[in-house]
Scaffold this active site. Structure first.
Site, PDB file in Angstrom:
ATOM      1  N   LYS A 191      -1.175  17.120  52.408  1.00 38.53           N
ATOM      2  CA  LYS A 191      -0.073  16.715  51.535  1.00 38.53           C
ATOM      3  C   LYS A 191      -0.643  16.488  50.135  1.00 38.53           C
ATOM      4  O   LYS A 191      -1.565  15.692  49.948  1.00 38.53           O
ATOM      5  CB  LYS A 191       0.569  15.435  52.056  1.00 38.53           C
ATOM      6  CG  LYS A 191       1.668  14.914  51.139  1.00 38.53           C
ATOM      7  CD  LYS A 191       2.465  13.801  51.774  1.00 38.53           C
ATOM      8  CE  LYS A 191       3.496  13.260  50.796  1.00 38.53           C
ATOM      9  NZ  LYS A 191       4.288  12.178  51.366  1.00 38.53           N
ATOM     10  N   LYS A 207       2.414  20.416  52.692  1.00 38.66           N
ATOM     11  CA  LYS A 207       3.513  19.926  51.858  1.00 38.66           C
ATOM     12  C   LYS A 207       3.015  19.732  50.430  1.00 38.66           C
ATOM     13  O   LYS A 207       1.955  19.134  50.260  1.00 38.66           O
ATOM     14  CB  LYS A 207       3.987  18.597  52.431  1.00 38.66           C
ATOM     15  CG  LYS A 207       5.089  17.940  51.653  1.00 38.66           C
ATOM     16  CD  LYS A 207       5.382  16.603  52.263  1.00 38.66           C
ATOM     17  CE  LYS A 207       6.472  15.943  51.454  1.00 38.66           C
ATOM     18  NZ  LYS A 207       6.747  14.614  51.893  1.00 38.66           N
TER      19      LYS A 207
END
Ligand code: PBG
Length: 324
Positions: free
Chosen positions: A196, A249
């Site tokens: 992320k 992400k």
């Protein structure tokens, strides 16, 4: 001309093109993020996410039923915590009667087969808007991991099928797996936000949950967008610690990372087509600069083609309608 090979033969009609398409989308690819609010009959459109809402639980249940009827089988829950319940410990996150825990139960009661995934991170519950506990202006790792374990167990107690840690603390996947095991939750899975990145594209989401960091940024825990090899390191460690599904992400500026991760692991890979990516398509379409439906399908197909087995996206319902 006499050509030995004519590549356009396979592109000459829509029937041929669909027969040889390498990538296709289906309803079961999608994970639908849901923003849940306290109260009754509340449906608030998120200003920076036109067409997307924060719903009270009654509307959320209707939505989940509709998603299930469309063939979508997983949702990812986020709740908006009241300001007066926020503090630096994030303890509302593991309140057995908290909005998250009540939502999990209500959704599982209404549509038992729907896979309920839950966001595990302290930011919506933190008075500082950070994903961890703050001491002397720093986000402290190990006390945060202890909090995340309590949070995960409380989600599993309420009936969550998967917990989805999105905080990027070190060692949290191993600690959560151990916590779930000791609490007897041997069937609860972990979808880890493994790679992320610290991204400017989370802005609209932070509007949705009123969770923007009160000071600084998230760069001491989320990854630097200049890095690719580090994503593989993070992901392999999460798998070793017990992640069942891993995630990259955001998705769109990170399609290379999705492919890199996909080639390095043997667990399902998910990607999160995040709020800023949604907002950009919505804004350009509103201006009449792009065709929204085509942009949705092209975007989601590109994420799948890059290597995502699953896609968390605010466009799930639109996509399912478009693919018919
Ligand atoms: C927080 C969290 C964020 C998102 C999911 N979980 C924002 C952040 O890290 O600040 C972003 C989702 C989106 O932008 O759609 N743990």
């Amino acid at each position: 001309m006499i050509l030995q090979r004519r590549n356009r033969i396979l592109r000459q009609s829509s029937a041929i093109r669909s027969m040889v398409a390498e990538t296709s989308l289906s309803a079961t690819d999608f994970i639908v993020p849901l923003f849940i609010d306290e109260g009754n009959d509340i449906k608030t459109e998120i200003a920076s996410m036109p067409g997307y809402y924060r719903n009270s639980l009654d509307h959320t249940i209707k939505e989940v039923k509709e998603l299930w009827s469309m063939g979508i089988c997983s949702v990812l829950l986020f709740i908006k915590c009241k300001d007066e319940l926020k503090d630096n410990t994030g303890k509302e996150a593991w309140n057995p009667d908290g909005l998250m825990q009540r939502s999990i139960k209500a959704i599982k009661d209404a549509v038992p087969e729907m896979l309920v995934m839950t966001d595990v991170a302290l930011d919506p519950f933190s008075s500082y808007g950070h994903d961890g506990i703050v001491e002397n202006g720093k986000i402290v790792n190990d006390p945060t991991v202890e909090a995340l374990v309590k949070m995960s167990i409380s989600h599993a107690d309420a009936g969550a099928d998967f917990v989805a840690p999105s905080d990027m603390m070190d060692g949290r996947i191993g600690a959560i797996r151990q916590g779930l095991e000791s609490a007897g939750h041997t069937n609860t899975g972990i979808m880890s936000y493994s790679a992320k990145y610290a991204s400017c594209f989370y802005g609209p989401f932070r509007d949705a949950l009123d969770s923007a960091p009160g000071f600084g940024d998230k760069k001491t825990y989320q990854m630097d967008y200049a890095n690719r090899i580090e994503a593989v390191k993070e992901t392999l460690m999460d798998i070793e610690e017990g992640a069942d599904i891993v995630m990259v992400k955001p998705a769109l500026s990170y399609l290379d990372i999705i492919r890199e991760v996909k080639n390095s692991v043997s667990v399902p890979v998910s990607a999160y087509n995040i709020s800023g990516e949604y907002a950009m398509i919505k804004a350009a379409a509103k201006m009449g600069w792009i065709n929204e439906d085509k942009a949705i399908l092209e975007t989601l197909t590109s994420i799948k083609r890059a290597g995502a087995d699953l896609i968390a996206t605010y466009f799930a319902k639109d996509a399912v309608k478009l693919i018919g």
